[in-house]
Scaffold this active site. Structure first.
Site, PDB file in Angstrom:
ATOM      1  N   ARG C  55       0.639  -1.653  -0.024  1.00  0.00           N
ATOM      2  CA  ARG C  55       0.073   0.070  -0.235  1.00  0.00           C
ATOM      3  C   ARG C  55       0.952   1.317  -0.042  1.00  0.00           C
ATOM      4  O   ARG C  55       0.556   2.165  -0.419  1.00  0.00           O
ATOM      5  CB  ARG C  55      -1.237   0.433   1.411  1.00  0.00           C
ATOM      6  CG  ARG C  55      -0.826  -0.661   2.365  1.00  0.00           C
ATOM      7  CD  ARG C  55      -1.531  -0.085   4.079  1.00  0.00           C
ATOM      8  NE  ARG C  55      -2.985  -0.804   2.990  1.00  0.00           N
ATOM      9  CZ  ARG C  55      -3.892  -0.486   4.140  1.00  0.00           C
ATOM     10  NH1 ARG C  55      -4.258   0.695   4.551  1.00  0.00           N
ATOM     11  NH2 ARG C  55      -4.815  -1.395   3.514  1.00  0.00           N
ATOM     12  N   THR C  56       2.217   1.107   0.752  1.00  0.00           N
ATOM     13  CA  THR C  56       2.763   2.319   1.113  1.00  0.00           C
ATOM     14  C   THR C  56       3.694   2.248  -0.355  1.00  0.00           C
ATOM     15  O   THR C  56       4.189   3.459  -1.010  1.00  0.00           O
ATOM     16  CB  THR C  56       3.981   2.507   1.828  1.00  0.00           C
ATOM     17  OG1 THR C  56       2.852   2.410   3.259  1.00  0.00           O
ATOM     18  CG2 THR C  56       4.805   3.655   1.914  1.00  0.00           C
ATOM     19  N   LYS C  83      20.567 -10.783  -1.320  1.00  0.00           N
ATOM     20  CA  LYS C  83      21.854 -11.475  -1.190  1.00  0.00           C
ATOM     21  C   LYS C  83      23.101 -11.107  -0.722  1.00  0.00           C
ATOM     22  O   LYS C  83      23.908 -11.100  -0.920  1.00  0.00           O
ATOM     23  CB  LYS C  83      21.989 -11.646  -3.159  1.00  0.00           C
ATOM     24  CG  LYS C  83      21.368 -13.095  -3.919  1.00  0.00           C
ATOM     25  CD  LYS C  83      21.126 -12.382  -5.751  1.00  0.00           C
ATOM     26  CE  LYS C  83      20.687 -13.018  -6.253  1.00  0.00           C
ATOM     27  NZ  LYS C  83      19.409 -12.000  -6.926  1.00  0.00           N
ATOM     28  N   ARG C 105      11.833   2.389   2.420  1.00  0.00           N
ATOM     29  CA  ARG C 105      10.940   1.471   2.977  1.00  0.00           C
ATOM     30  C   ARG C 105      11.856   0.652   4.349  1.00  0.00           C
ATOM     31  O   ARG C 105      12.408  -0.203   3.144  1.00  0.00           O
ATOM     32  CB  ARG C 105       9.970   1.065   2.694  1.00  0.00           C
ATOM     33  CG  ARG C 105       9.356  -0.056   4.037  1.00  0.00           C
ATOM     34  CD  ARG C 105       8.641   0.758   5.244  1.00  0.00           C
ATOM     35  NE  ARG C 105       7.429  -0.059   5.561  1.00  0.00           N
ATOM     36  CZ  ARG C 105       5.883   0.574   5.303  1.00  0.00           C
ATOM     37  NH1 ARG C 105       5.974   1.910   5.117  1.00  0.00           N
ATOM     38  NH2 ARG C 105       4.736  -0.591   5.480  1.00  0.00           N
ATOM     39  N   HIS C 133       7.743   7.653  10.236  1.00  0.00           N
ATOM     40  CA  HIS C 133       6.811   7.161   9.166  1.00  0.00           C
ATOM     41  C   HIS C 133       6.193   8.728   8.620  1.00  0.00           C
ATOM     42  O   HIS C 133       4.790   9.161   8.816  1.00  0.00           O
ATOM     43  CB  HIS C 133       6.328   6.398   9.472  1.00  0.00           C
ATOM     44  CG  HIS C 133       5.327   5.642   7.684  1.00  0.00           C
ATOM     45  ND1 HIS C 133       5.750   6.480   6.520  1.00  0.00           N
ATOM     46  CD2 HIS C 133       4.412   4.730   7.918  1.00  0.00           C
ATOM     47  CE1 HIS C 133       4.643   5.631   5.704  1.00  0.00           C
ATOM     48  NE2 HIS C 133       4.176   4.684   6.155  1.00  0.00           N
TER      49      HIS C 133
END
Lengths: 427, 201, 313
Positions: C55-56, C83, C105, C133
């Site tokens: 959603r973000t 990795k 994020r 946030h």
């Protein structure tokens, strides 16, 4: 080979000459005759007994990319040290006579300072079964300090048994006091900064609870306990109380805990990530006063080298620890001497005599007088310079003092009559 | 676009000597009022009665002028003419020459712009870049039948092929001069000032 | 020095109001047939998502695309990051791609701060660990302002896991900047010990606070907290700190109910509350795009950012 150190202020007192012959100090006094000895001009310098560190991570064997016995002891010599205790959390762990003898031998070969291995308290520093403490004590390395440093001996029964067991050879258990459940995933001091930064807190009580338990245990079984890197005002109070009750406890504080606070973590630069974490200004003040009044016995660096990639990362991913051998004496001057809390005789006591005595090193931490081994540090307290990580002798660069202007400079270090550092340069 | 309607005024006599920091008023309140009334008449004439006309003022003073024009049209024609505002900030070609700035309001009347004769209204026509941005902005709002341009002052020095359909006053200027329109609603009084660059603003 | 939006504290009151006013204008775009502005044409925005948050990410992607930016989505799964590539090497890759803005994020608190020291573009924090946030706080403030008007003196109650909530941290800071009075309500285990230094008050009693609240914001209870002794059981948590119909009835008539999503219906919020007219939960999603457009425009639209703060260390 003989040296005449001319005009040094012994422990910051009156200027005197020190005549070094072979491995020992032949004479201390005014106007000594060189008589063929090489003259070291030391006007304005302070002569201290060679510094002794109770808490050094040399990383060998296992993490030679961060430090080796060779690079670590060179770094120590540059910092004015003539003996370091090599912590046991290597890979493999120093929990057998074989590993401690290997480290001890590497130190002898390097020749820059004495390397006294610390033995692990428990096998693999896993906290479950005692390591072969007696075998390490009886080995060529003659281990007297035992520590699971990096981990706490959190099981009360194991701790009690270790304290009791080392009495047989006058050993001491050096505890990394950290209640493990209270510090799961902990990233920094729990307080205003951790709340604002969203980093999991390492509460002071997690250190203090273990120290409280351990001093009671040590008192109960009559054994020597040493508390590593004390970092909180509360810990100081507990140790002060224990000493007042006659408990055989000693304690150390790191230079970084004497100077830095958790405000430094605000930029999320993991160069300031260390265990135990940087605390508050009140803690720093309490630690300084405790070191001054003797509640805390000595300064120990907890020199913890890490390669660049272990610090150039997110905070939570980064390794804990900072290097400290080459900045220890300047930081102590800044935090203790310039503040009037300690004189140079006090510095000699907290950085040489006391740690040597706690570690039972007979040839180290001796007064600067005729008959003592010639372990001498010459220090210029009037110099001032900004700390330059790239100029470090250590293999690693993770100093939290980078760019900070600190007083003082080690000009020369003598290890049993032989200069390891002269004119600020490794020999 | 053909500029058929304007009757260019005589070149303005009031000149500002180089180095004189004081801006001079080249139009006062009554001049501005007369100019707007004239433009209103021209709009009605050119759009054959002003049905389907929608006035869109370009932020900031163009909006005030659009509102005044709408009032003038209503007075002449006796029925309301829809008007709104257009902010062209996001369409400007000089956005990256300065820090991002606050946005003005874009408010299109509920009738929308589709199939209407949209008259863009601005205070000063200079390089033409603002009008270019307004045409782009308008393009994203819908598809007008025609777009015309009304300005209070045309000071020349066009950098794009753009002309006004309705001009209150042609004001030949040098590049070293600055034209500033003051309106009572925004600035407390009505005037058009001409001064050296940096002096009038 | 370049400026970034990493913490809600990076915004002055003027900055915050500029973002909200800009978002208000940009919200109109959503109602047009052409939902696009040319403003960020030729600018590259990288969405760097180390945590799954569809959603973000979608919200930022929509915001950047409506401003005509080129959007590169870089998610950790299946990329070099999974990795074992370090954040620093990822940052150097972004530099090589010439990213003007990086939306990050990350599960580690402070990762955007670190990144900002390694890239030239502006960094926007889209949620870092248990830290902040800030764009969520902006869209929340935007939603409150649309429903209630000026936030000065408004009483906002934030309920739930404050200790681990980046949404709560950013909201406390931003709402304080905007003049609102914030009260945190949570079991004592789920507030930081140093919460006393925050510009808000704390209560353990939801029922006492509700009648005085203009806004109630319910925080999600994370699954991993449920078995970590923060509270005895989900049922007890829900009984003491959940918002059900009866509790909602204690709110003043004009009060609104917010939730940053995703919701645990029946835990922190009852279905009848989530679906009520007081609930702004769906609006919050739409407002998120407008608020993020405003942030991207103000950071990347001009010659230099108009909001935010530099990273010094």
């Amino acid at each position: 080979m003989s040296y005449l150190i001319k005009g040094a202020r012994v422990l910051g007192g009156e200027a005197a000459d020190i005549l070094v012959r072979d491995e020992g100090i032949a004479a201390v006094g005014a106007g000594l005759d060189a008589g063929g000895a090489e003259v070291v001009e030391a006007g304005g310098l302070i002569a201290l007994p060679g510094l002794v560190d109770l808490h050094t991570h040399l990383r060998e064997p296992g993490r030679e990319d961060a430090e080796t016995v060779g690079s670590g002891t060179r770094s120590a010599a540059m910092g004015g040290f003539t003996a370091v205790h090599a912590m046991a959390n290597t890979d493999p762990v120093a929990d057998t006579a074989g590993v401690v003898e290997q480290v001890w031998r590497l130190g002898r070969e390097a020749g820059y300072c004495d390397v006294q291995p610390v033995g692990a308290v428990t096998r693999g520093i896993a906290g479950e079964q005692l390591a072969e403490l007696g075998a390490m004590a009886d080995s060529a390395a003659r281990v007297r300090v035992f520590s699971d440093d990096g981990h706490c001996v959190s099981d009360a029964v194991i701790m009690r048994r270790a304290l009791e067991y080392v009495k047989a050879f006058d050993g001491v258990v050096a505890q990394h006091a950290q209640e493990p459940r209270l510090t799961e995933g902990a990233q920094m001091n729990e307080g205003e900064m951790s709340a604002a930064l969203g980093l999991r807190g390492w509460p002071a009580v997690a250190e203090e609870a273990i120290i409280a338990r351990d001093v009671l245990l040590a008192q109960h079984v009559g054994s020597r306990l040493h508390v590593c890197h004390v970092s909180t005002a509360g810990s100081v109070e507990i140790i002060r109380w224990a000493k007042s009750k006659g408990c055989p406890v000693t304690a150390e504080v790191t230079p970084h805990h004497l100077l830095l606070t958790d405000d430094r973590c605000g930029g999320y630069d993991p160069i300031f990530k260390v265990n135990p974490p940087l605390r508050t200004g009140d803690d720093v003040a309490a630690l300084r006063h405790a070191l001054a009044d003797g509640t805390i016995d000595c300064v120990a660096t907890d020199h913890a080298p890490h390669p660049v990639e272990a610090k150039e990362t997110e905070w939570a991913e980064a390794a804990m620890g900072m290097i400290g051998l080459e900045t220890a004496l300047p930081v102590v001057q800044e935090a203790m001497v310039e503040t009037g809390l300690l004189d140079w005789a006090g510095v000699a006591d907290r950085m040489s005599y006391k740690p040597a005595r706690i570690g039972r090193l007979s040839g180290q931490g001796r007064p600067l007088e005729a008959g003592s081994p010639a372990n001498i540090t010459l220090y210029d307290p009037s110099a001032r310079r900004a700390v330059d990580p790239s100029a470090m002798t250590s293999k690693s660069r993770n100093t939290p003092f980078a760019g900070l202007e600190l007083p003082g400079r080690v000009v020369a270090t003598f290890l049993r009559g032989r200069p390891t550092v002269l004119e600020g340069k490794l020999q | 676009m053909v500029n058929a309607a304007s009757r260019p005024d005589e070149p303005v006599e009031v000149r500002v000597a180089d180095g004189d920091p004081r801006p001079k008023a080249v139009l006062e309140g009554p001049d501005i009022r007369r100019a707007l009334t004239r433009i209103a008449h021209e709009i009605l004439e050119r759009t054959k009665g002003g049905h389907d006309v929608l006035l869109l003022g370009i932020q900031t003073r163009g909006v005030t002028l659009a509102e005044r024009l709408a009032g003038a049209l209503r007075e002449v024609e006796g029925r309301p003419v829809p008007w709104g505002s257009l902010d062209v900030t996001m369409y400007r070609d000089d956005l990256r020459l300065r820090p991002a700035r606050a946005l003005g309001r874009t408010e299109v009347p509920p009738e929308g712009v589709d199939d209407r004769v949209v008259v863009l209204v601005d205070d000063v026509l200079f390089s033409g870049r603002t009008v270019r941005a307004a045409l782009d902005a308008l393009n994203d709002l819908g598809r007008p039948r025609a777009v015309q341009l009304a300005v209070l002052v045309d000071r020349g020095h066009r950098e794009l092929p753009i002309r006004a359909d309705y001009v209150g006053k042609n004001l030949p200027t040098s590049m070293r001069e600055n034209v500033k329109v003051l309106l009572a609603e925004n600035d407390g009084r009505d005037a058009v000032l001409l001064g050296p660059t940096g002096g009038a603003k | 020095m370049n400026r970034h939006l990493i913490s809600a504290a990076d915004l002055s009151r003027d900055d915050a109001l500029l973002v909200l006013d800009t978002a208000e204008e940009l919200a109109q775009i959503a109602d047009r047939s052409i939902k696009k502005l040319p403003t960020l044409r030729g600018r590259t925005v990288v969405n760097l998502f180390f945590e799954d948050s569809t959603r973000t990410r979608i919200s930022f992607e929509a915001a950047a695309k409506r401003l005509s930016a080129d959007v590169i989505n870089f998610s950790a799964k299946g990329s070099s990051v999974s990795k074992g590539e370090s954040l620093k090497d990822t940052a150097l890759t972004l530099e090589a791609m010439g990213a003007d803005g990086v939306v990050i994020r990350h599960g580690a608190s402070g990762a955007p701060h670190r990144l900002a020291g390694w890239v030239r573009g502006s960094v926007v924090n889209a949620g870092d660990g248990t830290h902040e946030h800030p764009t969520q706080a902006l869209l929340d403030a935007f939603t409150m302002r649309r429903r209630l008007g000026d936030l000065e003196g408004r009483k906002v109650t934030i309920v739930g896991d404050v200790l681990h909530s980046r949404v709560a941290r950013s909201n406390v800071l931003l709402l304080h900047t905007l003049g609102a009075d914030v009260t945190l309500v949570a079991p004592p285990t789920l507030v930081p010990v140093a919460v006393g230094t925050w510009p808000c008050s704390v209560s353990y009693d939801l029922d006492a606070v509700l009648p005085k609240s203009d806004v109630v914001m319910m925080l999600r209870v994370q699954q991993e907290r449920m078995n970590a002794a923060y509270f005895p059981s989900v049922r007890e948590y829900s009984r003491r700190y959940g918002l059900d119909g009866d509790r909602m009835a204690q709110l003043p008539e004009h009060a609104i109910v917010m939730h940053p999503g995703p919701m645990n219906r029946g835990v922190e919020i009852a279905a009848e509350v989530a679906d009520s007219v007081r609930s702004t939960i769906v609006e919050q999603v739409a407002n998120g795009v407008s608020a993020r457009m405003a942030v991207l425009y103000l950071l990347l639209g001009g010659s230099e950012p108009a909001i935010g703060k530099g990273v010094s260390e």
